[in-house]
Motif scaffolding. Structure first.
Motif, PDB file in Angstrom:
ATOM      1  N   TRP A   2       3.549  -4.943   8.099  1.00 39.85           N
ATOM      2  CA  TRP A   2       2.246  -4.593   8.324  1.00 39.85           C
ATOM      3  C   TRP A   2       1.807  -3.407   8.769  1.00 39.85           C
ATOM      4  CZ3 TRP A   2      -0.725  -2.909  12.067  1.00 39.85           C
ATOM      5  CH2 TRP A   2       0.084  -3.243  13.592  1.00 39.85           C
ATOM      6  N   PHE A   3       2.439  -3.103   9.865  1.00 40.00           N
ATOM      7  CA  PHE A   3       2.248  -1.881  10.388  1.00 40.00           C
ATOM      8  C   PHE A   3       2.475  -0.872   9.037  1.00 40.00           C
ATOM      9  CE2 PHE A   3       3.872   1.966  12.971  1.00 40.00           C
ATOM     10  CZ  PHE A   3       3.394   2.412  13.703  1.00 40.00           C
ATOM     11  N   THR A   4       3.516  -0.744   8.483  1.00 41.00           N
ATOM     12  CA  THR A   4       4.121   0.191   6.902  1.00 41.00           C
ATOM     13  C   THR A   4       2.794   0.560   5.750  1.00 41.00           C
ATOM     14  OG1 THR A   4       6.304   0.145   7.821  1.00 41.00           O
ATOM     15  CG2 THR A   4       5.524   1.152   5.076  1.00 41.00           C
ATOM     16  N   LEU A   5       2.533  -0.727   6.155  1.00 40.54           N
ATOM     17  CA  LEU A   5       1.396  -0.813   4.865  1.00 40.54           C
ATOM     18  C   LEU A   5      -0.111  -0.542   5.369  1.00 40.54           C
ATOM     19  CD1 LEU A   5       1.794  -4.761   3.324  1.00 40.54           C
ATOM     20  CD2 LEU A   5       2.348  -2.500   2.522  1.00 40.54           C
ATOM     21  N   TYR A   6      -0.808  -0.712   6.446  1.00 40.99           N
ATOM     22  CA  TYR A   6      -1.701  -0.361   6.944  1.00 40.99           C
ATOM     23  C   TYR A   6      -1.403   1.793   6.958  1.00 40.99           C
ATOM     24  CZ  TYR A   6      -4.566   1.183  10.955  1.00 40.99           C
ATOM     25  OH  TYR A   6      -5.798   1.812  11.625  1.00 40.99           O
ATOM     26  N   ASN A   7      -0.562   1.638   7.769  1.00 42.59           N
ATOM     27  CA  ASN A   7      -0.483   3.385   7.565  1.00 42.59           C
ATOM     28  C   ASN A   7      -0.253   3.866   6.473  1.00 42.59           C
ATOM     29  OD1 ASN A   7      -0.395   4.495  10.211  1.00 42.59           O
ATOM     30  ND2 ASN A   7       1.922   2.896  10.377  1.00 42.59           N
TER      31      ASN A   7
ATOM     32  N   GLN B 222       7.729  -4.337  12.400  1.00 47.79           N
ATOM     33  CA  GLN B 222       6.255  -4.959  11.181  1.00 47.79           C
ATOM     34  C   GLN B 222       5.606  -4.344  10.104  1.00 47.79           C
ATOM     35  OE1 GLN B 222       5.241  -8.643  13.016  1.00 47.79           O
ATOM     36  NE2 GLN B 222       6.048  -7.233  14.242  1.00 47.79           N
TER      37      GLN B 222
ATOM     38  N   HIS C  32      -1.003   9.397  11.153  1.00 49.59           N
ATOM     39  CA  HIS C  32      -1.020   8.179   9.906  1.00 49.59           C
ATOM     40  C   HIS C  32       0.256   8.494   9.841  1.00 49.59           C
ATOM     41  CE1 HIS C  32      -3.617   4.797  11.906  1.00 49.59           C
ATOM     42  NE2 HIS C  32      -4.467   5.474  12.587  1.00 49.59           N
TER      43      HIS C  32
ATOM     44  N   ALA D 110      -1.818   2.690   3.283  1.00 50.87           N
ATOM     45  CA  ALA D 110      -3.679   2.607   2.898  1.00 50.87           C
ATOM     46  C   ALA D 110      -4.631   3.855   4.199  1.00 50.87           C
ATOM     47  CB  ALA D 110      -4.058   1.039   3.420  1.00 50.87           C
ATOM     48  N   VAL D 111      -4.348   3.939   5.360  1.00 51.71           N
ATOM     49  CA  VAL D 111      -4.420   4.808   5.822  1.00 51.71           C
ATOM     50  C   VAL D 111      -4.522   6.084   5.356  1.00 51.71           C
ATOM     51  CG1 VAL D 111      -5.287   6.078   8.069  1.00 51.71           C
ATOM     52  CG2 VAL D 111      -5.355   2.987   8.066  1.00 51.71           C
TER      53      VAL D 111
ATOM     54  N   ARG E  32     -15.996  -0.609  12.689  1.00 52.10           N
ATOM     55  CA  ARG E  32     -14.393   0.262  13.614  1.00 52.10           C
ATOM     56  C   ARG E  32     -14.030   0.357  14.253  1.00 52.10           C
ATOM     57  NH1 ARG E  32     -10.824   0.724  16.028  1.00 52.10           N
ATOM     58  NH2 ARG E  32      -8.568   0.848  15.213  1.00 52.10           N
TER      59      ARG E  32
END
Length: 163
Positions: free
Chosen positions: A58-63, A56, A32, A65-66, A107
């Motif tokens: 969300w992909f940037t935000l998701y990474n 996307q 990530h 956050a992870v 998950r």
């Protein structure tokens, strides 16, 4: 300090599980962090698939956050390697460990179920990497749950000041 059936003290078991949980977090941080910095490998069979992922939001935000959760999780796990933390924060260390374990197990379970549906439907085989990632979530959940259980059992053995 109590001894387990294998002869290890509960503090030793807790330390091993805490280091295992921290290692699990750091292993997940690697891809990530790589993707968060713009790395493209592992995002599909073509550069077009990687382009779509980076388009996307969300992909940037998701990474992001992870990455934050992995760093916090590893730091928290390392703090849990010392029994003194439970004295200072009462039930919080156990609650965080058990919550992390349940979320990771859910998950991983959902991911494994989705993989099974993909395989059974026969539409397209999922990427091989998912065959490693989804069980890794289950493993992480089991490590964190075991850590939470170890913390809980240590608390039960430690007499409170009122006893």
């Amino acid at each position: 300090m109590g001894r387990t059936a294998e002869g290890h003290s509960s503090a030793e078991t807790r330390r091993v599980l805490a280091f295992g949980a921290a290692a699990w977090c750091l292993v997940f941080l690697i891809p990530h962090g790589y993707w968060g910095l713009g790395g493209r490998a592992g995002l599909g069979d073509s550069s077009r698939a990687a382009d779509r992922a980076f388009e996307q939001v969300w992909f940037t935000l998701y990474n992001g956050a992870v990455i934050v959760l992995c760093v916090l999780g590893a730091a928290w796990a390392l703090l849990l390697a010392t029994p003194r933390l439970q004295d200072r924060f009462s039930g919080l260390p156990r609650l965080v460990a058990l919550t992390a374990g349940v979320l990771l197990l859910l998950r991983g379970g959902v991911g494994l179920a989705a993989l099974a549906v993909d395989v059974v439907s026969g539409d397209a085989l999922p990427p091989l990497i998912l065959g490693l990632v989804e069980p890794a979530f289950v493993l992480g959940g089991l490590i964190w749950l075991a850590l939470g259980r170890t913390i809980a059992s240590a608390r039960e053995r430690t007499p409170s000041p009122g006893r």
